[in-house]
Motif scaffolding. Structure first.
Motif, PDB file in Angstrom:
ATOM      1  N   ARG A  69       0.832  -0.961   0.006  1.00  0.00           N
ATOM      2  CA  ARG A  69       0.285  -0.010   0.044  1.00  0.00           C
ATOM      3  C   ARG A  69       0.805   1.380   0.015  1.00  0.00           C
ATOM      4  O   ARG A  69       1.428   1.490   1.084  1.00  0.00           O
ATOM      5  CB  ARG A  69      -0.776   0.040   1.157  1.00  0.00           C
ATOM      6  N   PHE A  79      -7.535  -2.804 -14.811  1.00  0.00           N
ATOM      7  CA  PHE A  79      -7.777  -1.956 -13.703  1.00  0.00           C
ATOM      8  C   PHE A  79      -9.004  -2.187 -12.923  1.00  0.00           C
ATOM      9  O   PHE A  79     -10.008  -2.756 -13.304  1.00  0.00           O
ATOM     10  CB  PHE A  79      -7.869  -0.483 -14.446  1.00  0.00           C
ATOM     11  N   SER A  90      -8.056  -7.560  -7.703  1.00  0.00           N
ATOM     12  CA  SER A  90      -8.410  -6.246  -8.002  1.00  0.00           C
ATOM     13  C   SER A  90      -7.123  -5.487  -8.574  1.00  0.00           C
ATOM     14  O   SER A  90      -6.082  -5.797  -8.030  1.00  0.00           O
ATOM     15  CB  SER A  90      -8.724  -5.514  -6.940  1.00  0.00           C
ATOM     16  N   HIS A  91      -7.131  -4.695  -9.802  1.00  0.00           N
ATOM     17  CA  HIS A  91      -5.937  -4.147 -10.070  1.00  0.00           C
ATOM     18  C   HIS A  91      -4.807  -5.004 -10.729  1.00  0.00           C
ATOM     19  O   HIS A  91      -3.492  -4.605 -11.013  1.00  0.00           O
ATOM     20  CB  HIS A  91      -5.281  -3.254  -9.444  1.00  0.00           C
ATOM     21  N   ARG A  95       1.177  -6.046  -9.677  1.00  0.00           N
ATOM     22  CA  ARG A  95       1.590  -5.446  -8.314  1.00  0.00           C
ATOM     23  C   ARG A  95       1.832  -6.532  -7.375  1.00  0.00           C
ATOM     24  O   ARG A  95       2.121  -6.183  -6.337  1.00  0.00           O
ATOM     25  CB  ARG A  95       0.691  -4.483  -7.914  1.00  0.00           C
ATOM     26  N   HIS A 173      -0.397   3.832 -10.330  1.00  0.00           N
ATOM     27  CA  HIS A 173      -1.146   4.143  -9.374  1.00  0.00           C
ATOM     28  C   HIS A 173      -0.313   5.184  -7.982  1.00  0.00           C
ATOM     29  O   HIS A 173      -0.367   4.507  -6.817  1.00  0.00           O
ATOM     30  CB  HIS A 173      -1.957   2.871  -8.780  1.00  0.00           C
ATOM     31  N   TYR A 175       0.773   7.091  -5.219  1.00  0.00           N
ATOM     32  CA  TYR A 175       0.448   7.924  -3.805  1.00  0.00           C
ATOM     33  C   TYR A 175       1.194   8.881  -3.467  1.00  0.00           C
ATOM     34  O   TYR A 175       2.489   8.794  -3.380  1.00  0.00           O
ATOM     35  CB  TYR A 175       0.462   6.921  -2.901  1.00  0.00           C
ATOM     36  N   LYS A 197     -16.474   7.271  -9.751  1.00  0.00           N
ATOM     37  CA  LYS A 197     -17.002   6.097  -9.387  1.00  0.00           C
ATOM     38  C   LYS A 197     -17.883   5.904  -8.308  1.00  0.00           C
ATOM     39  O   LYS A 197     -18.452   4.851  -7.993  1.00  0.00           O
ATOM     40  CB  LYS A 197     -15.644   5.327  -9.249  1.00  0.00           C
ATOM     41  N   ASP A 216     -13.084   9.426  -6.068  1.00  0.00           N
ATOM     42  CA  ASP A 216     -12.493   8.374  -6.867  1.00  0.00           C
ATOM     43  C   ASP A 216     -12.990   8.377  -8.315  1.00  0.00           C
ATOM     44  O   ASP A 216     -14.163   8.470  -8.632  1.00  0.00           O
ATOM     45  CB  ASP A 216     -13.308   6.980  -6.331  1.00  0.00           C
ATOM     46  N   VAL A 253      -6.657   9.342 -12.736  1.00  0.00           N
ATOM     47  CA  VAL A 253      -7.400   8.866 -11.596  1.00  0.00           C
ATOM     48  C   VAL A 253      -6.996   9.433 -10.561  1.00  0.00           C
ATOM     49  O   VAL A 253      -6.058   9.643 -10.094  1.00  0.00           O
ATOM     50  CB  VAL A 253      -7.310   7.418 -11.522  1.00  0.00           C
ATOM     51  N   TRP A 255      -7.702   9.598  -6.467  1.00  0.00           N
ATOM     52  CA  TRP A 255      -8.618   8.765  -5.505  1.00  0.00           C
ATOM     53  C   TRP A 255      -8.002   8.913  -4.018  1.00  0.00           C
ATOM     54  O   TRP A 255      -6.656   9.268  -3.791  1.00  0.00           O
ATOM     55  CB  TRP A 255      -8.122   6.967  -5.746  1.00  0.00           C
ATOM     56  N   GLU A 278      -3.123   9.110 -10.412  1.00  0.00           N
ATOM     57  CA  GLU A 278      -2.809   7.878 -11.365  1.00  0.00           C
ATOM     58  C   GLU A 278      -2.784   8.144 -12.976  1.00  0.00           C
ATOM     59  O   GLU A 278      -3.796   8.842 -13.070  1.00  0.00           O
ATOM     60  CB  GLU A 278      -3.763   6.638 -10.976  1.00  0.00           C
TER      61      GLU A 278
HETATM   62  O1  LIG Z   1      -7.406  -0.985  -2.463  1.00  0.00           O
HETATM   63  P1  LIG Z   1      -7.082  -1.130  -3.855  1.00  0.00           P
HETATM   64  O2  LIG Z   1      -7.344  -2.373  -4.689  1.00  0.00           O
HETATM   65  O3  LIG Z   1      -5.415  -0.730  -4.127  1.00  0.00           O
HETATM   66  O4  LIG Z   1      -7.686  -0.180  -4.711  1.00  0.00           O
HETATM   67  C1  LIG Z   1      -7.573   1.370  -4.373  1.00  0.00           C
HETATM   68  C2  LIG Z   1      -8.230   2.129  -5.191  1.00  0.00           C
HETATM   69  O5  LIG Z   1      -7.464   2.462  -6.369  1.00  0.00           O
HETATM   70  C3  LIG Z   1      -8.288   3.596  -7.390  1.00  0.00           C
HETATM   71  O6  LIG Z   1      -7.489   3.416  -8.367  1.00  0.00           O
HETATM   72  C4  LIG Z   1      -9.506   2.919  -7.755  1.00  0.00           C
HETATM   73  O7  LIG Z   1     -10.228   3.968  -8.691  1.00  0.00           O
HETATM   74  C5  LIG Z   1     -10.420   2.797  -6.536  1.00  0.00           C
HETATM   75  O8  LIG Z   1     -11.722   2.354  -6.819  1.00  0.00           O
HETATM   76  C6  LIG Z   1      -9.738   1.767  -5.567  1.00  0.00           C
HETATM   77  O9  LIG Z   1     -10.502   1.827  -4.221  1.00  0.00           O
END
Ligand SMILES: O=P(O)(O)OC[C@H]1O[C@@H](O)[C@H](O)[C@@H](O)[C@@H]1O
Length: 319
Positions: A69, A79, A90-91, A95, A173, A175, A197, A216, A253, A255, A278
């Protein structure tokens, strides 16, 4: 293949903590420092002008099957849950995989830069994720992390060795560290169409992004944006390229989980401490990686690139 055996590292780069998801390369250069974990091929730190610019959670998990994270996760080949909403994890897969150091480089004046390069193919995935049909066969992913005096540039290159175009989604993505997300402002989004979203609808506005609430959004950006947190400013630009077409802007993006959801996410130590901006190619703007030969001649591959450039703005240097 062991990275250290394959390459003589330059004196400015160091391998730390061999083995497992904590393995990482630290590049300490005259332009600043960056760290890349081989787990995810993920940048987890960038110190520019003496200050950490990325946010990595204090409660991040460094474990097989988990995404770290923070920093700059590489999202590929889909994505979120993909265009049809059914893909897992997810994603995407990139990663969660262990990337290999593939090389390094330097350039000289007038634009001194130093970079580390990482590589990933289907056979590098965890056995449980391999040969499932989820990874586009015949495609390799390559990440270059380049540091300059005022910038960090991360480029994802997807190389297609097959004779057919390959569709996929991708994102970087990122941060970004901020003092308090509720004081953060993103300039350059006024009047830019986005898909919300959270509200599940398209929208366009000239109101500031309402950080503090869950945000989001997938913006159809044409120009780089600027993130200001009251003290520091950073320009963030995303660009797509390929072997058969000129450059074009990536989607952006934005978020942050906000005050209601943020505290409940275990691996987010401080939801106020970051904004994700992102560079992305999602949905109708997904990538189509051209086939072999697309660049002309007998080149045995085609490629697409997704690049994000993070630039410390000049006012920063005057502090
Ligand atoms: O918790 P994850 O899978 O890393 O995703 C975090 C966020 O990533 C963003 O890119 C998405 O648009 C969000 O919907 C998502 O919640």
């Amino acid at each position: 293949m062991s990275d250290a055996e394959e390459f003589q590292l330059p004196e400015w780069a160091q391998l730390i903590d061999q083995g497992g998801p904590r393995e990482r390369y630290v590049a300490a250069t005259p332009m600043g420092e960056f760290t890349v974990h081989t787990h995810g091929g993920q940048v987890t730190s960038w110190v520019g002008h003496g200050r950490e610019r990325l946010w990595t959670s204090e409660t991040a998990e460094y474990a097989v099957g988990k995404a770290i994270r923070g920093g700059i996760p590489v999202i590929f080949p889909w994505f979120a849950n993909g265009p049809g909403g059914e893909r897992k994890p997810s994603h995407g897969l990139a990663r969660l995989a262990t990337w290999e150091l593939a090389g390094w480089g330097t350039t000289d004046e007038p634009d001194d830069t130093m970079d580390l390069q990482f590589d990933l193919g289907e056979q590098d995935l965890d056995p449980s994720l391999r040969n499932t049909g989820d990874w586009p066969s015949g495609v390799r992913a390559h990440v270059q992390v380049e540091i300059g005096a005022d910038a960090l540039i991360i480029r994802l290159t997807l190389v297609n060795y097959t004779d057919e175009p390959v569709s996929c989604e991708a994102a970087l993505h990122t941060y970004l560290a901020v003092a308090d997300v509720e004081d953060a402002v993103i300039e350059g989004l006024d009047g830019v169409r986005f898909y919300d979203k959270v509200a599940r609808r398209e929208d366009v506005t000239d109101q500031p992004v309402p950080f503090g609430d869950e945000v989001d959004r997938i913006y159809e950006t044409k120009e780089p944006v600027v993130l200001c947190d009251g003290t520091h400013s950073l320009r963030v630009g995303g660009q797509l390229g390929s072997s058969d077409a000129g450059p074009r802007p990536a989607q952006t993006v934005v978020w942050n989980p906000g005050r209601d959801k943020g505290p409940g996410i275990a691996d987010i130590s401080d939801w106020r401490g970051f904004v994700c901006i992102e560079a992305a190619a999602i949905g109708v703007d997904a990538l189509v990686i051209p086939p072999a030969g697309s660049g002309g001649g007998d080149v045995p591959f085609g490629f697409s690139t997704l690049t994000q450039t993070l630039t410390l703005l000049p006012t920063e240097q005057l502090r």
